[in-house]
Design a protein around this motif. Structure first.
Motif, PDB file in Angstrom:
ATOM      1  N   ASP A  55     -27.460  27.983 -16.049  1.00 18.61           N
ATOM      2  CA  ASP A  55     -27.977  27.961 -17.419  1.00 18.61           C
ATOM      3  C   ASP A  55     -27.636  29.255 -18.175  1.00 18.61           C
ATOM      4  O   ASP A  55     -28.315  29.611 -19.123  1.00 18.61           O
ATOM      5  N   ARG A  56     -26.598  29.961 -17.719  1.00 14.69           N
ATOM      6  CA  ARG A  56     -26.226  31.265 -18.289  1.00 14.69           C
ATOM      7  C   ARG A  56     -27.424  32.215 -18.312  1.00 14.69           C
ATOM      8  O   ARG A  56     -27.604  33.011 -19.233  1.00 14.69           O
ATOM      9  N   ASP A  57     -28.270  32.080 -17.301  1.00 18.88           N
ATOM     10  CA  ASP A  57     -29.391  32.997 -17.073  1.00 18.88           C
ATOM     11  C   ASP A  57     -30.428  32.982 -18.202  1.00 18.88           C
ATOM     12  O   ASP A  57     -31.092  33.984 -18.448  1.00 18.88           O
ATOM     13  N   THR A  58     -30.555  31.847 -18.878  1.00 16.14           N
ATOM     14  CA  THR A  58     -31.529  31.781 -19.972  1.00 16.14           C
ATOM     15  C   THR A  58     -32.964  31.619 -19.459  1.00 16.14           C
ATOM     16  O   THR A  58     -33.910  31.768 -20.232  1.00 16.14           O
ATOM     17  N   ASP A  61     -37.747  35.272 -17.342  1.00  8.23           N
ATOM     18  CA  ASP A  61     -38.973  35.489 -18.114  1.00  8.23           C
ATOM     19  C   ASP A  61     -39.673  36.767 -17.632  1.00  8.23           C
ATOM     20  O   ASP A  61     -39.122  37.499 -16.806  1.00  8.23           O
ATOM     21  N   TYR A 195     -24.822  41.046 -18.065  1.00  8.26           N
ATOM     22  CA  TYR A 195     -26.158  40.552 -18.433  1.00  8.26           C
ATOM     23  C   TYR A 195     -27.020  41.750 -18.814  1.00  8.26           C
ATOM     24  O   TYR A 195     -27.230  42.653 -18.001  1.00  8.26           O
ATOM     25  N   GLU A 203     -35.801  39.860 -23.941  1.00  9.55           N
ATOM     26  CA  GLU A 203     -34.927  38.702 -23.819  1.00  9.55           C
ATOM     27  C   GLU A 203     -33.577  39.140 -23.282  1.00  9.55           C
ATOM     28  O   GLU A 203     -33.008  40.112 -23.789  1.00  9.55           O
ATOM     29  N   GLY A 205     -29.475  38.404 -22.125  1.00  8.22           N
ATOM     30  CA  GLY A 205     -28.328  37.626 -22.594  1.00  8.22           C
ATOM     31  C   GLY A 205     -27.101  37.938 -21.766  1.00  8.22           C
ATOM     32  O   GLY A 205     -26.909  39.065 -21.323  1.00  8.22           O
TER      33      GLY A 205
END
Ligand code: FE2
Length: 280
Positions: A55-58, A61, A195, A203, A205
């Protein structure tokens, strides 16, 4: 010395090195029990953070970010029902535990302090190796998720760069239960991604730095190893592991080590504001 001159040469040429028979079965059993105790104490109703890499590291948390100084359990995507409930017992639902086992758990702390690790890293040229993060990875039978091709330097940024991955096979790793794959020599290719975290927004990205394909000129080879082996690898070595569709788990314990005096980027997701450096 923990490594021979041939080992050191091989690491420099190929970017990784697999060494069998470093640890005894009883040492691996101690890690398995310590991990089982952590999972036993984990409240899966309170924390439903999944670790996946497709998930492209989304999915990162606060529970993930806070694990840099803690011992947190992350779930397998395949262990959750559509309503978010666990579809199997907790002990078979965990993807991994991270990322301060070496600081927070007596068994892992003792294991990481084993003189072999410090000796091997000094053989590779480290002066004052420090452990930045540790993970216990389950690669559960049937659902253990694929870890996509990546380079660890994308996630552990320092100046100068210099992180080494130390991967310990707690159980036998085979092509059917999801062993590592590497690309001999490909550590000389560029860093593809980075990343970073915007800490004001908390957050992360993933940005693309270089579009050299993952499956390029350097062929990928599986690195099957028996329990008790150690695989050392360069921070730009592309590596991958497949899903585990077999009925056997593939537990592994990993450390990422750097030189104590490097400048650790404030953009890294992994920050250790309160814990002292863990010297090997
Ligand atoms: Fe990795």
């Amino acid at each position: 010395m923990a490594l021979s001159d041939t080992d050191i040469e091989r690491f420099r040429e190929q970017g990784f090195l697999a060494i069998e028979g470093v640890f005894r079965p009883s040492q691996m059993a101690a890690l398995r029990s310590a991990a089982a105790e952590i999972v036993d104490a984990f409240d899966a109703d309170a924390h439903r953070t999944v670790f996946r890499t497709d998930d492209r590291d989304t999915g990162r948390d606060d529970y993930f970010f806070d694990s840099s100084e803690a011992v947190h359990c992350f779930l397998e995507a395949g262990a959750l029902d559509t309503d978010g409930g666990l579809n199997r017992e907790k002990s078979l639902a965990i993807n991994k535990i991270g990322h301060a086992l070496h600081d927070r758990d007596a068994t892992f702390r003792t294991f990481c302090s084993h003189p072999w690790f410090g000796a091997a890293l000094r053989d590779l040229g480290y002066v004052a190796p420090v452990v930045m993060q540790t993970m216990y990875i389950f690669k559960q039978p049937g659902i253990g998720g694929e870890v996509r091709w990546h380079q660890d330097a994308s996630y552990l940024i320092s100046a100068p760069p210099g992180v080494t991955g130390v991967w310990v096979a707690v159980e036998d790793a085979t092509e059917t239960n999801g062993c590592l794959w590497m690309q001999p020599g490909a550590h000389r290719l560029p860093l593809r991604e980075r990343y970073t975290v915007d800490w004001r927004a908390r957050e992360g990205g993933l940005e693309t730095l270089d579009d050299t394909p993952w499956q390029g000129s350097e062929p990928a080879v599986p690195v099957p190893v028996p329990a008790g082996s150690v695989v050392l690898f360069h921070e730009r070595m592309p590596h991958y592991s497949s899903e585990n569709r077999s009925q056997r788990s593939r537990h592994a314990f990993t450390m990422h080590v750097t030189e104590q005096l490097v400048e650790w980027s404030a953009l890294n997701w992994l920050q250790r504001p309160t814990l002292p450096p863990f010297r090997l």
